[in-house]
Design a protein around this motif. Structure first.
Motif, PDB file in Angstrom:
ATOM      1  N   GLY A  81       0.820  -1.214   0.000  1.00 16.48           N
ATOM      2  CA  GLY A  81       0.000   0.000   0.000  1.00 16.48           C
ATOM      3  C   GLY A  81       0.844   1.250   0.000  1.00 16.48           C
ATOM      4  O   GLY A  81       0.555   2.215  -0.716  1.00 16.48           O
ATOM      5  N   ALA A  82       1.913   1.244   0.782  1.00 13.74           N
ATOM      6  CA  ALA A  82       2.805   2.402   0.814  1.00 13.74           C
ATOM      7  C   ALA A  82       3.499   2.589  -0.531  1.00 13.74           C
ATOM      8  O   ALA A  82       3.636   3.719  -1.022  1.00 13.74           O
ATOM      9  N   LEU A  83       3.922   1.507  -1.158  1.00 13.64           N
ATOM     10  CA  LEU A  83       4.585   1.600  -2.463  1.00 13.64           C
ATOM     11  C   LEU A  83       3.621   2.002  -3.572  1.00 13.64           C
ATOM     12  O   LEU A  83       4.038   2.547  -4.596  1.00 13.64           O
ATOM     13  N   ALA A  84       2.329   1.737  -3.382  1.00 12.24           N
ATOM     14  CA  ALA A  84       1.329   2.045  -4.416  1.00 12.24           C
ATOM     15  C   ALA A  84       1.124   3.542  -4.606  1.00 12.24           C
ATOM     16  O   ALA A  84       0.491   3.955  -5.576  1.00 12.24           O
ATOM     17  N   PHE A  85       1.650   4.361  -3.723  1.00 14.38           N
ATOM     18  CA  PHE A  85       1.554   5.811  -3.915  1.00 14.38           C
ATOM     19  C   PHE A  85       2.472   6.278  -5.044  1.00 14.38           C
ATOM     20  O   PHE A  85       2.315   7.384  -5.543  1.00 14.38           O
ATOM     21  N   ASN A  86       3.416   5.437  -5.451  1.00 12.74           N
ATOM     22  CA  ASN A  86       4.312   5.756  -6.561  1.00 12.74           C
ATOM     23  C   ASN A  86       3.614   5.360  -7.865  1.00 12.74           C
ATOM     24  O   ASN A  86       3.366   4.181  -8.112  1.00 12.74           O
ATOM     25  N   ASP A  87       3.290   6.346  -8.700  1.00 10.02           N
ATOM     26  CA  ASP A  87       2.549   6.091  -9.945  1.00 10.02           C
ATOM     27  C   ASP A  87       3.258   5.118 -10.873  1.00 10.02           C
ATOM     28  O   ASP A  87       2.608   4.359 -11.591  1.00 10.02           O
ATOM     29  N   LYS A  88       4.569   5.133 -10.871  1.00  7.95           N
ATOM     30  CA  LYS A  88       5.328   4.303 -11.815  1.00  7.95           C
ATOM     31  C   LYS A  88       5.228   2.817 -11.511  1.00  7.95           C
ATOM     32  O   LYS A  88       5.305   1.997 -12.417  1.00  7.95           O
ATOM     33  N   ILE A  89       5.086   2.462 -10.255  1.00  8.83           N
ATOM     34  CA  ILE A  89       5.068   1.038  -9.890  1.00  8.83           C
ATOM     35  C   ILE A  89       3.717   0.578  -9.346  1.00  8.83           C
ATOM     36  O   ILE A  89       3.571  -0.582  -8.973  1.00  8.83           O
ATOM     37  N   ARG A  90       2.728   1.473  -9.309  1.00 10.04           N
ATOM     38  CA  ARG A  90       1.432   1.157  -8.693  1.00 10.04           C
ATOM     39  C   ARG A  90       0.811  -0.119  -9.258  1.00 10.04           C
ATOM     40  O   ARG A  90       0.371  -0.982  -8.514  1.00 10.04           O
ATOM     41  N   LYS A  91       0.759  -0.229 -10.585  1.00  8.32           N
ATOM     42  CA  LYS A  91       0.094  -1.377 -11.209  1.00  8.32           C
ATOM     43  C   LYS A  91       0.729  -2.693 -10.762  1.00  8.32           C
ATOM     44  O   LYS A  91       0.037  -3.645 -10.374  1.00  8.32           O
ATOM     45  N   HIS A  92       2.043  -2.743 -10.770  1.00  8.94           N
ATOM     46  CA  HIS A  92       2.745  -3.982 -10.398  1.00  8.94           C
ATOM     47  C   HIS A  92       2.572  -4.288  -8.907  1.00  8.94           C
ATOM     48  O   HIS A  92       2.348  -5.441  -8.524  1.00  8.94           O
ATOM     49  N   VAL A  93       2.671  -3.247  -8.094  1.00  5.09           N
ATOM     50  CA  VAL A  93       2.560  -3.437  -6.644  1.00  5.09           C
ATOM     51  C   VAL A  93       1.151  -3.895  -6.270  1.00  5.09           C
ATOM     52  O   VAL A  93       0.976  -4.769  -5.417  1.00  5.09           O
ATOM     53  N   MET A  94       0.145  -3.342  -6.939  1.00  6.60           N
ATOM     54  CA  MET A  94      -1.224  -3.734  -6.607  1.00  6.60           C
ATOM     55  C   MET A  94      -1.538  -5.154  -7.079  1.00  6.60           C
ATOM     56  O   MET A  94      -2.305  -5.865  -6.438  1.00  6.60           O
ATOM     57  N   HIS A  95      -0.933  -5.568  -8.177  1.00  4.12           N
ATOM     58  CA  HIS A  95      -1.095  -6.970  -8.580  1.00  4.12           C
ATOM     59  C   HIS A  95      -0.422  -7.901  -7.561  1.00  4.12           C
ATOM     60  O   HIS A  95      -0.954  -8.966  -7.237  1.00  4.12           O
ATOM     61  N   LEU A  96       0.737  -7.505  -7.069  1.00 10.66           N
ATOM     62  CA  LEU A  96       1.411  -8.267  -6.016  1.00 10.66           C
ATOM     63  C   LEU A  96       0.540  -8.307  -4.762  1.00 10.66           C
ATOM     64  O   LEU A  96       0.380  -9.364  -4.136  1.00 10.66           O
ATOM     65  N   ALA A  97      -0.045  -7.169  -4.399  1.00  4.04           N
ATOM     66  CA  ALA A  97      -0.903  -7.117  -3.212  1.00  4.04           C
ATOM     67  C   ALA A  97      -2.115  -8.028  -3.369  1.00  4.04           C
ATOM     68  O   ALA A  97      -2.506  -8.724  -2.421  1.00  4.04           O
ATOM     69  N   ALA A  98      -2.696  -8.051  -4.563  1.00  2.00           N
ATOM     70  CA  ALA A  98      -3.845  -8.937  -4.802  1.00  2.00           C
ATOM     71  C   ALA A  98      -3.433 -10.395  -4.656  1.00  2.00           C
ATOM     72  O   ALA A  98      -4.186 -11.208  -4.092  1.00  2.00           O
ATOM     73  N   MET A  99      -2.246 -10.726  -5.135  1.00  2.00           N
ATOM     74  CA  MET A  99      -1.753 -12.096  -4.999  1.00  2.00           C
ATOM     75  C   MET A  99      -1.520 -12.438  -3.522  1.00  2.00           C
ATOM     76  O   MET A  99      -1.873 -13.535  -3.060  1.00  2.00           O
TER      77      MET A  99
END
Length: 137
Positions: free
Chosen positions: A47-65
């Motif tokens: 969630g903290a890393l998702a504030f970065n627009d450049k990596i949000r998509k990848h981080v949120m997919h990781l979070a969903a997993m």
């Protein structure tokens, strides 16, 4: 944006893990009682890393997993209880921790899926607006 819901779900899992560890029926408490907290910490970090627009998509997919694995992992104390005793007591503290982990993780994964669908729809609308030459809303 799913950064805050991810951090909130992570914090809830950390709380479940800490309370489960602190109120364990077994003394000394097993480290496995902290498993929800480990999943929660991973979600808070995502969630903290998702504030970065450049990596949000990848981080949120990781979070969903992580959420999906957490939902599956929440069944372990339930399965372990049935295999040891042949019965299931949903009010046992380890079972409650597992049940809460399942609940939080399933709700979180549902929120993620909805967010992914909405993001895809918004992206397609933007692409079609750009293709037609209309200004993007």
């Amino acid at each position: 944006m799913m950064a805050w819901p991810t951090m909130i779900c992570g914090a809830l899992l950390v709380l479940v893990g800490i309370v489960g560890y602190g109120t364990s029926e077994v003394q000394p408490p097993p480290v496995t009682a902290l498993i929800p907290a480990f999943f929660g910490a991973a979600l808070v970090l995502c969630g903290a890393l998702a504030f970065n627009d450049k990596i949000r998509k990848h981080v949120m997919h990781l979070a969903a997993m992580i959420g999906l694995l957490g939902a599956l992992g929440g069944f372990m104390p339930l399965v372990r209880q049935i295999s040891k005793t042949g019965e299931f007591d949903p009010t046992k503290k380890s079972a409650i921790s597992g049940e809460l982990m399942i609940l939080v993780c399933v709700v979180f994964v549902g929120l993620c899926v909805n967010s992914f669908i909405q993001a895809r729809k918004a992206r397609k609308a933007r692409e079609s607006a750009e293709a037609s030459g209309a200004p993007a809303a």
